[in-house]
Design a protein around this motif. Structure first.
Motif, PDB file in Angstrom:
ATOM      1  N   UNK A 295      28.807 -46.443 -43.628  1.00 37.94           N
ATOM      2  CA  UNK A 295      29.790 -46.128 -44.651  1.00 37.94           C
ATOM      3  C   UNK A 295      29.168 -45.290 -45.780  1.00 37.94           C
ATOM      4  N   UNK A 296      27.959 -45.702 -46.185  1.00 42.57           N
ATOM      5  CA  UNK A 296      27.265 -44.948 -47.235  1.00 42.57           C
ATOM      6  C   UNK A 296      26.956 -43.523 -46.773  1.00 42.57           C
ATOM      7  N   UNK A 297      26.510 -43.447 -45.503  1.00 40.06           N
ATOM      8  CA  UNK A 297      26.231 -42.107 -44.978  1.00 40.06           C
ATOM      9  C   UNK A 297      27.490 -41.267 -44.950  1.00 40.06           C
ATOM     10  N   UNK A 298      28.592 -41.897 -44.541  1.00 43.23           N
ATOM     11  CA  UNK A 298      29.862 -41.166 -44.497  1.00 43.23           C
ATOM     12  C   UNK A 298      30.286 -40.732 -45.900  1.00 43.23           C
ATOM     13  N   UNK A 299      30.183 -41.696 -46.838  1.00 41.15           N
ATOM     14  CA  UNK A 299      30.552 -41.362 -48.235  1.00 41.15           C
ATOM     15  C   UNK A 299      29.657 -40.262 -48.771  1.00 41.15           C
ATOM     16  N   UNK A 300      28.352 -40.365 -48.483  1.00 39.40           N
ATOM     17  CA  UNK A 300      27.413 -39.340 -48.946  1.00 39.40           C
ATOM     18  C   UNK A 300      27.748 -37.991 -48.346  1.00 39.40           C
ATOM     19  N   UNK A 301      28.112 -38.023 -47.053  1.00 39.54           N
ATOM     20  CA  UNK A 301      28.465 -36.764 -46.398  1.00 39.54           C
ATOM     21  C   UNK A 301      29.708 -36.157 -47.016  1.00 39.54           C
ATOM     22  N   UNK A 302      30.717 -37.032 -47.235  1.00 34.73           N
ATOM     23  CA  UNK A 302      31.945 -36.543 -47.852  1.00 34.73           C
ATOM     24  C   UNK A 302      31.676 -36.019 -49.258  1.00 34.73           C
ATOM     25  N   UNK A 303      30.869 -36.779 -50.006  1.00 30.72           N
ATOM     26  CA  UNK A 303      30.541 -36.356 -51.376  1.00 30.72           C
ATOM     27  C   UNK A 303      29.742 -35.061 -51.374  1.00 30.72           C
ATOM     28  N   UNK A 304      28.811 -34.990 -50.404  1.00 36.87           N
ATOM     29  CA  UNK A 304      28.016 -33.760 -50.292  1.00 36.87           C
ATOM     30  C   UNK A 304      28.896 -32.576 -49.968  1.00 36.87           C
ATOM     31  N   UNK A 305      29.870 -32.805 -49.072  1.00 41.18           N
ATOM     32  CA  UNK A 305      30.793 -31.729 -48.733  1.00 41.18           C
ATOM     33  C   UNK A 305      31.619 -31.312 -49.942  1.00 41.18           C
ATOM     34  N   UNK A 306      32.094 -32.365 -50.676  1.00 39.59           N
ATOM     35  CA  UNK A 306      32.869 -32.064 -51.885  1.00 39.59           C
ATOM     36  C   UNK A 306      32.016 -31.321 -52.908  1.00 39.59           C
ATOM     37  N   UNK A 307      30.781 -31.811 -53.098  1.00 40.20           N
ATOM     38  CA  UNK A 307      29.885 -31.137 -54.043  1.00 40.20           C
ATOM     39  C   UNK A 307      29.572 -29.725 -53.583  1.00 40.20           C
ATOM     40  N   UNK A 308      29.451 -29.580 -52.250  1.00 35.72           N
ATOM     41  CA  UNK A 308      29.192 -28.255 -51.717  1.00 35.72           C
ATOM     42  C   UNK A 308      30.344 -27.316 -52.028  1.00 35.72           C
ATOM     43  N   UNK A 309      31.573 -27.836 -51.884  1.00 28.90           N
ATOM     44  CA  UNK A 309      32.727 -26.998 -52.225  1.00 28.90           C
ATOM     45  C   UNK A 309      32.734 -26.644 -53.702  1.00 28.90           C
ATOM     46  N   UNK A 310      32.437 -27.653 -54.535  1.00 22.93           N
ATOM     47  CA  UNK A 310      32.388 -27.403 -55.984  1.00 22.93           C
ATOM     48  C   UNK A 310      31.286 -26.417 -56.316  1.00 22.93           C
ATOM     49  N   UNK A 311      30.108 -26.608 -55.663  1.00 24.34           N
ATOM     50  CA  UNK A 311      28.998 -25.693 -55.915  1.00 24.34           C
ATOM     51  C   UNK A 311      29.349 -24.281 -55.484  1.00 24.34           C
ATOM     52  N   UNK A 312      30.044 -24.193 -54.315  1.00 26.97           N
ATOM     53  CA  UNK A 312      30.459 -22.860 -53.860  1.00 26.97           C
ATOM     54  C   UNK A 312      31.417 -22.224 -54.852  1.00 26.97           C
ATOM     55  N   UNK A 313      32.371 -23.012 -55.356  1.00 25.81           N
ATOM     56  CA  UNK A 313      33.309 -22.487 -56.344  1.00 25.81           C
ATOM     57  C   UNK A 313      32.592 -22.087 -57.630  1.00 25.81           C
ATOM     58  N   UNK A 314      31.666 -22.960 -58.073  1.00 22.24           N
ATOM     59  CA  UNK A 314      30.915 -22.656 -59.296  1.00 22.24           C
ATOM     60  C   UNK A 314      30.066 -21.413 -59.104  1.00 22.24           C
ATOM     61  N   UNK A 315      29.435 -21.302 -57.925  1.00 23.36           N
ATOM     62  CA  UNK A 315      28.623 -20.129 -57.645  1.00 23.36           C
ATOM     63  C   UNK A 315      29.474 -18.871 -57.629  1.00 23.36           C
ATOM     64  N   UNK A 316      30.627 -18.975 -56.991  1.00 19.93           N
ATOM     65  CA  UNK A 316      31.528 -17.819 -56.958  1.00 19.93           C
ATOM     66  C   UNK A 316      31.990 -17.445 -58.360  1.00 19.93           C
ATOM     67  N   UNK A 317      32.352 -18.476 -59.139  1.00 16.15           N
ATOM     68  CA  UNK A 317      32.777 -18.206 -60.516  1.00 16.15           C
ATOM     69  C   UNK A 317      31.652 -17.589 -61.334  1.00 16.15           C
ATOM     70  N   UNK A 318      30.421 -18.118 -61.140  1.00 20.28           N
ATOM     71  CA  UNK A 318      29.273 -17.588 -61.869  1.00 20.28           C
ATOM     72  C   UNK A 318      29.000 -16.148 -61.472  1.00 20.28           C
ATOM     73  N   UNK A 319      29.067 -15.856 -60.168  1.00 28.86           N
ATOM     74  CA  UNK A 319      28.855 -14.476 -59.708  1.00 28.86           C
ATOM     75  C   UNK A 319      29.921 -13.552 -60.284  1.00 28.86           C
ATOM     76  N   UNK A 320      31.169 -14.064 -60.299  1.00 27.56           N
ATOM     77  CA  UNK A 320      32.253 -13.265 -60.864  1.00 27.56           C
ATOM     78  C   UNK A 320      32.014 -12.988 -62.341  1.00 27.56           C
ATOM     79  N   UNK A 321      31.564 -14.012 -63.075  1.00 25.39           N
ATOM     80  CA  UNK A 321      31.288 -13.819 -64.501  1.00 25.39           C
ATOM     81  C   UNK A 321      30.134 -12.849 -64.704  1.00 25.39           C
ATOM     82  N   UNK A 322      29.114 -12.957 -63.850  1.00 25.52           N
ATOM     83  CA  UNK A 322      27.980 -12.042 -63.966  1.00 25.52           C
ATOM     84  C   UNK A 322      28.433 -10.614 -63.728  1.00 25.52           C
TER      85      UNK A 322
END
Length: 281
Positions: free
Chosen positions: A56-83
């Motif tokens: 369950x922890x691994x699953x939650x971590x995976x889901x959280x990692x995926x969510x964080x990955x999406x957020x990181x991708x969005x943040x990276x895209x936003x940062x690149x756009x701002x740059x």
């Protein structure tokens, strides 16, 4: 009376020994398994729970990692756009700064041109002011002193026309500025007679008359005596006994004409002499 043998008694001894031996072994094994069985089941259940929790922890971590990955991708895209946006803004600002530098250089060039033109205008204004009489001047020149004869009658005294002859002779000799008894001779002024008194710029003056003229000392005196106006004055002086004297001066100061003489009294429109209705030629 003998009793009947039981089944145990009728069983062969070897078989009995074997069965009892097996029974005892089973009992011993059963007695050993009995108390440990619940513990083994509990251990297995705990392991299952731990494994499930870990999964369950691994699953939650995976889901959280995926969510964080999406957020990181969005943040990276936003940062690149701002740059990229800031980079574009910086490029625009640099271009604007370069244009401003160019405009500043052009403005400095125009300012220098205007400064030169302003200096020329000031010089022309000073020259025109000196020639017209509305600018105070200072320089070397000559001093003329004129006076009536001590025995002269009212009809034999110096007149305004005599002063006009002297002033005209000075202009013809190269004088740049002339003043009579502290009154600057201006382009809009006049030497006139009011009754028996002589006026310059509509202000009365009295003899002796001191005429100051700024100009080249080397030529002013010599040209004066050779001018036609001076010859007429000398003839009148000899006739009526006027006294006059000319001497060089190294530092003469002539005031400006009264400001009231600068007021425009009238003007006429200059028309096209060709008569075609156009403006001034």
């Amino acid at each position: 009376m003998t009793a009947e043998p039981t089944d145990r008694a009728r069983t062969p001894l070897l078989t009995l020994i074997t069965q009892e031996s097996l029974d005892r072994d089973y009992q011993a094994a059963a007695s050993r398994r009995g108390p440990e069985q619940p513990a083994s089941r509990g251990l297995r259940a705990g392991v299952v729970v731990v494994v499930a929790a870990f999964a369950l922890l691994v699953t939650i971590a995976a889901v959280q990692t995926q969510a964080n990955s999406d957020v990181d991708d969005q943040s990276r895209s936003a940062l690149i756009s701002r740059i990229e946006s800031r980079r574009t803004s910086v490029a625009n600002l640099q271009e604007a700064a370069a244009q401003l530098r160019t405009d500043n250089l052009n403005a400095e060039g125009r300012l220098r041109d205007l400064g030169a033109r302003y200096g020329d205008v000031q010089a022309r204004g000073a020259t025109l002011g000196a020639l017209s009489g509305f600018e105070a001047v200072r320089g070397d020149g000559v001093r003329l002193t004129l006076d009536n004869s001590p025995l002269a009658s009212s009809s034999d005294q110096i007149r305004a026309s005599d002063l006009v002859l002297v002033v005209n002779a000075l202009w013809q000799s190269g004088a740049e500025a002339v003043a009579i008894n502290g009154q600057r001779v201006a382009s809009t002024g006049a030497i006139s007679t009011s009754g028996d008194a002589i006026e310059v710029n509509f202000r009365g003056i009295a003899p002796p008359y001191t005429i100051l003229a700024i100009g080249d000392q080397g030529t002013l005196s010599s040209r004066f005596v050779d001018s036609g106006s001076a010859l007429q004055f000398v003839a009148a002086a000899n006739q009526f006994g006027f006294s006059w004297d000319m001497e060089n001066e190294d530092d003469l100061r002539l005031p400006a004409a009264p400001a009231s003489l600068q007021r425009l009294r009238y003007a006429t429109e200059k028309t096209n002499p060709k008569g075609d209705g156009g403006g001034p030629p």
